[in-house]
Design a protein around this motif. Structure first.
Motif, mmCIF file in Angstrom:
data_model
loop_
_atom_site.group_PDB
_atom_site.id
_atom_site.type_symbol
_atom_site.label_atom_id
_atom_site.label_comp_id
_atom_site.label_asym_id
_atom_site.label_seq_id
_atom_site.Cartn_x
_atom_site.Cartn_y
_atom_site.Cartn_z
ATOM 1 N N PRO A 42 0.834 -1.210 0.000
ATOM 2 C CA PRO A 42 0.000 0.000 0.000
ATOM 3 C C PRO A 42 0.866 1.256 0.000
ATOM 4 N N ALA A 43 0.383 2.289 -0.664
ATOM 5 C CA ALA A 43 1.083 3.575 -0.691
ATOM 6 C C ALA A 43 0.078 4.653 -1.031
ATOM 7 N N GLY A 44 -0.113 5.598 -0.115
ATOM 8 C CA GLY A 44 -1.063 6.669 -0.338
ATOM 9 C C GLY A 44 -2.463 6.115 -0.529
ATOM 10 N N THR A 45 -3.129 6.547 -1.610
ATOM 11 C CA THR A 45 -4.488 6.055 -1.891
ATOM 12 C C THR A 45 -4.457 4.822 -2.790
ATOM 13 N N GLY A 46 -3.268 4.387 -3.187
ATOM 14 C CA GLY A 46 -3.153 3.229 -4.061
ATOM 15 C C GLY A 46 -2.110 2.262 -3.572
ATOM 16 N N GLY A 47 -1.113 2.034 -4.403
ATOM 17 C CA GLY A 47 -0.084 1.087 -4.023
ATOM 18 C C GLY A 47 1.210 1.352 -4.751
ATOM 19 N N ALA A 48 2.218 0.560 -4.399
ATOM 20 C CA ALA A 48 3.538 0.675 -5.002
ATOM 21 C C ALA A 48 4.131 -0.725 -5.078
ATOM 22 N N GLY A 49 5.356 -0.819 -5.591
ATOM 23 C CA GLY A 49 6.014 -2.103 -5.729
ATOM 24 C C GLY A 49 6.085 -2.516 -7.186
ATOM 25 N N ILE A 50 7.057 -3.356 -7.507
ATOM 26 C CA ILE A 50 7.296 -3.713 -8.900
ATOM 27 C C ILE A 50 6.097 -4.407 -9.521
ATOM 28 N N ALA A 51 5.484 -5.383 -8.809
ATOM 29 C CA ALA A 51 4.343 -6.105 -9.384
ATOM 30 C C ALA A 51 3.105 -5.216 -9.422
ATOM 31 N N TYR A 52 2.885 -4.428 -8.373
ATOM 32 C CA TYR A 52 1.722 -3.537 -8.336
ATOM 33 C C TYR A 52 1.755 -2.589 -9.529
ATOM 34 N N LYS A 53 2.900 -1.937 -9.740
ATOM 35 C CA LYS A 53 3.003 -0.970 -10.827
ATOM 36 C C LYS A 53 2.960 -1.651 -12.194
ATOM 37 N N ALA A 54 3.504 -2.871 -12.271
ATOM 38 C CA ALA A 54 3.461 -3.596 -13.545
ATOM 39 C C ALA A 54 2.028 -3.965 -13.915
ATOM 40 N N VAL A 55 1.260 -4.487 -12.955
ATOM 41 C CA VAL A 55 -0.133 -4.850 -13.230
ATOM 42 C C VAL A 55 -0.951 -3.599 -13.541
ATOM 43 N N GLU A 56 -0.709 -2.527 -12.793
ATOM 44 C CA GLU A 56 -1.411 -1.264 -13.030
ATOM 45 C C GLU A 56 -1.175 -0.786 -14.466
ATOM 46 N N GLN A 235 10.137 -4.644 -23.412
ATOM 47 C CA GLN A 235 10.871 -4.186 -24.591
ATOM 48 C C GLN A 235 11.042 -2.674 -24.643
ATOM 49 N N ASP A 236 10.049 -1.916 -24.135
ATOM 50 C CA ASP A 236 10.151 -0.453 -24.237
ATOM 51 C C ASP A 236 10.805 0.195 -23.020
ATOM 52 N N GLY A 237 11.283 -0.636 -22.081
ATOM 53 C CA GLY A 237 12.026 -0.104 -20.940
ATOM 54 C C GLY A 237 11.199 0.137 -19.700
ATOM 55 N N THR A 238 9.870 -0.012 -19.773
ATOM 56 C CA THR A 238 9.017 0.242 -18.604
ATOM 57 C C THR A 238 9.309 -0.741 -17.476
ATOM 58 N N LEU A 239 9.378 -2.023 -17.798
ATOM 59 C CA LEU A 239 9.627 -3.034 -16.771
ATOM 60 C C LEU A 239 11.040 -2.935 -16.189
ATOM 61 N N PRO A 240 12.087 -2.773 -17.012
ATOM 62 C CA PRO A 240 13.423 -2.571 -16.438
ATOM 63 C C PRO A 240 13.500 -1.364 -15.508
ATOM 64 N N ALA A 241 12.755 -0.314 -15.830
ATOM 65 C CA ALA A 241 12.746 0.873 -14.961
ATOM 66 C C ALA A 241 12.123 0.553 -13.606
ATOM 67 N N LEU A 242 11.091 -0.291 -13.591
ATOM 68 C CA LEU A 242 10.476 -0.695 -12.320
ATOM 69 C C LEU A 242 11.436 -1.541 -11.502
ATOM 70 N N TYR A 243 12.190 -2.424 -12.158
ATOM 71 C CA TYR A 243 13.210 -3.188 -11.442
ATOM 72 C C TYR A 243 14.244 -2.246 -10.814
ATOM 73 N N LYS A 244 14.670 -1.266 -11.579
ATOM 74 C CA LYS A 244 15.680 -0.337 -11.085
ATOM 75 C C LYS A 244 15.168 0.427 -9.872
ATOM 76 N N GLU A 245 13.865 0.754 -9.877
ATOM 77 C CA GLU A 245 13.288 1.520 -8.774
ATOM 78 C C GLU A 245 13.060 0.670 -7.536
ATOM 79 N N TYR A 246 12.544 -0.550 -7.705
ATOM 80 C CA TYR A 246 12.103 -1.334 -6.551
ATOM 81 C C TYR A 246 13.008 -2.513 -6.199
ATOM 82 N N MET A 247 13.636 -3.126 -7.204
ATOM 83 C CA MET A 247 14.463 -4.312 -6.953
ATOM 84 C C MET A 247 15.714 -4.248 -7.829
#
Length: 539
Positions: A42-56, A235-247
């Protein structure tokens, strides 16, 4: 080969469309998750984390606006399991869950370690030490719990939340605990526990991949759309960026082109030419297969248009295998299984006039215990040892090999004895598999067990000071499947004598079935079929 993959994908999509009544009836309406930092939190009114942001992001790209609901794991898991339109993450695919969901992903990798409290003198070098520990703290619903139970652990203490399990370990109520390494320090910080060294990781237990699980009544088209969105994000870098941020230090699992669908596998039908697997300058052909739909008592072969072409209502054997090329291995994440023993098992059943049963691929510890303790179970690749002698009927032998240590060609490692090998910083292996078990029994404390051969090989190829343990037969295939060449690897030392492989049938199965299988095997051997299959795959 690409042409055949496109054909297989087309068959799969057509088949799943045939099974679904309509796309609208299978929409996603609820998405559940549980707090598992840094995966989902959980984070604020939603959530955070690599899987949360990926599914979102996946849902955003599918133009779907559905809130993600946090809840206690067992509660939200049951909702996703039983309610049409529900989905859940993050989730590990296990053999008992395999047919309960549609699996999109993997969206992240998660590594489980055995922990002990600071000051404890307990040591863990392998499964035997884990079984003998006084008590193990774990969280209800953790996927590794099934593997622990399947490996004979009767000392598990379950807790509703990670915090409760960690407190139990810190307070000395349990002697060791098993937790994802990416989460432990975050939980301890949230619990206001000062000094992360109060818990010490002492043994890598398992590396698992995390998926986005859709209720199995979800439209197949939606699942395919989710998988494509995830691939595009990688492929477009979105998922690698989430890894860099969270894991930032975590591994990123490969994403296959298709989701994994329940009750769907492949029956081997005929040999076709394709891009070869090169081992000694000669090509190994692959297999053309039909998609099947399987229930508890029968298997039904479908043609390209989804029409039934054959079936059987006889008592079906359940056939288990591990990812173990060139004997049994998967294409497109276990929907397409090939290899020398996959063909041999199919040939035995055809020799008996039976429709071949599908092969279920899973990690070794789980399939071994399941095949050992469940009637009508068959395990494809098995070494015949004194400890196992009375647990199985033995069909074969069909091949033999020895286990070796390998390293990168440019590795500085010079190994002249097993004593030298014990000084290697890390020996990567597949958890529970034969080569690793040999080293564990010899007292090696430097083993790094992985869930798949690809991960073990990639560990060795990343670090020239590391080694890997594999059989001499499977090593060229494992290297190729992981994207490496055998010319960049050198053998270090042989760690076992040459021993035979068998097919094992649980002793809880009627003996007559095992006798029939052995007679069919002997018939195929006399015809030269067994030799032909092994020579085609093993070079």
């Amino acid at each position: 080969m690409k042409r055949h993959r496109i054909l297989l994908t087309s068959i799969l999509v057509a088949f799943f469309y045939f099974l679904s009544t309509s796309a609208n009836s299978g929409e996603i309406t609820k998405i559940y998750t549980s707090p598992t930092p840094p995966i989902s939190m959980p984070a604020g009114t939603g959530g955070a984390g690599i899987a949360y942001k990926a599914v979102e992001e996946m849902m955003k790209r599918a133009h779907v606006d559905i809130p993600i609901i946090f809840g206690e794991w067992s509660n939200v898991y049951n909702k996703a399991l039983t309610n049409r339109g529900a989905a859940i993450f993050p989730m590990v695919m296990t053999s008992d869950r395999r047919n309960d969901f549609i699996w999109v992903g993997p969206i992240a990798g998660l590594d489980y370690y055995i922990y002990k409290p600071q000051g404890s003198n307990i040591t863990v070098n392998g499964m035997e030490d884990i079984r003998n520990a006084k008590s193990i703290a774990t969280v209800k619903g953790y996927a590794v719990n099934q593997t622990l139970k399947d490996s004979g652990c009767t000392n598990l203490h379950y807790f509703d939340t990670p915090e409760a399990a960690l407190n139990s370990l810190l307070n000395g109520a349990t002697s060791i605990g098993i937790f994802p390494d990416a989460s432990v320090n975050i939980f301890l910080k949230d619990m206001s526990v000062k000094g992360s060294k109060r818990l010490i990781p002492i043994h890598m237990f398992m590396k698992r991949n995390l998926y986005y699980g859709l209720n199995k009544q979800t439209s197949p088209e939606i699942a395919v759309l989710m998988q494509k969105a995830l691939i595009n994000m990688a492929q477009d870098g979105t998922l690698p960026a989430l890894y860099k941020e969270y894991m930032p230090k975590s591994r990123q699992p490969k994403i296959p082109p298709m989701p994994v669908f329940p009750n769907t596998t492949v029956i081997l039908e005929e040999i076709i030419s394709s891009d070869p697997i090169i081992t000694d300058g000669k090509g190994v052909k692959t297999i053309k297969s039909n998609v099947i739909k399987r229930d508890a008592t029968s298997s039904v072969v479908m043609n390209k248009k989804g029409a039934v072409v054959s079936g059987s209502t006889q008592k079906q054997l359940t056939i288990y295998a591990e990812e173990f090329p060139p004997f049994t291995f998967s294409v497109n994440n276990s929907t397409y299984i090939q290899g020398a023993v996959a063909e041999l098992v199919s040939a035995i059943q055809k020799e008996l006039g039976q429709t071949p049963a599908p092969i279920s691929l899973s990690e070794w510890n789980s399939i071994f215990y399941t095949a050992k303790t469940t009637p009508y179970s068959v395990i494809c690749t098995l070494k015949r040892t004194p400890e196992r002698e009375n647990d199985f009927y033995w069909i074969g032998p069909y091949a033999a090999d020895s286990a070796w240590l390998y390293a990168r060609r440019d590795s500085p490692l010079q190994i002249n004895s097993l004593s030298d090998a014990k000084q290697i910083p890390v020996i990567a292996c597949v958890g529970g598999a034969y080569a690793g078990s040999i080293l564990s029994n010899l007292g090696f404390s430097n083993l790094m067990p992985y869930s798949t051969p690809d991960e073990a090989v990639n560990d060795m190829m990343r670090d020239p000071s590391h080694a890997s343990a594999f059989s001499n037969i499977t090593e060229p295939y494992v290297l190729r499947n992981a994207g490496h060449s055998a010319i960049n690897v050198k053998p270090l030392i042989q760690i076992s004598e040459k021993t035979n492989y068998y097919i094992g049938i649980s002793k809880l199965t009627p003996k007559e079935i095992a006798i029939e299988w052995q007679r069919a095997f002997e018939s195929l051997k006399a015809k030269g079929t067994v030799k032909m299959l092994m020579q085609r795959w093993i070079k």
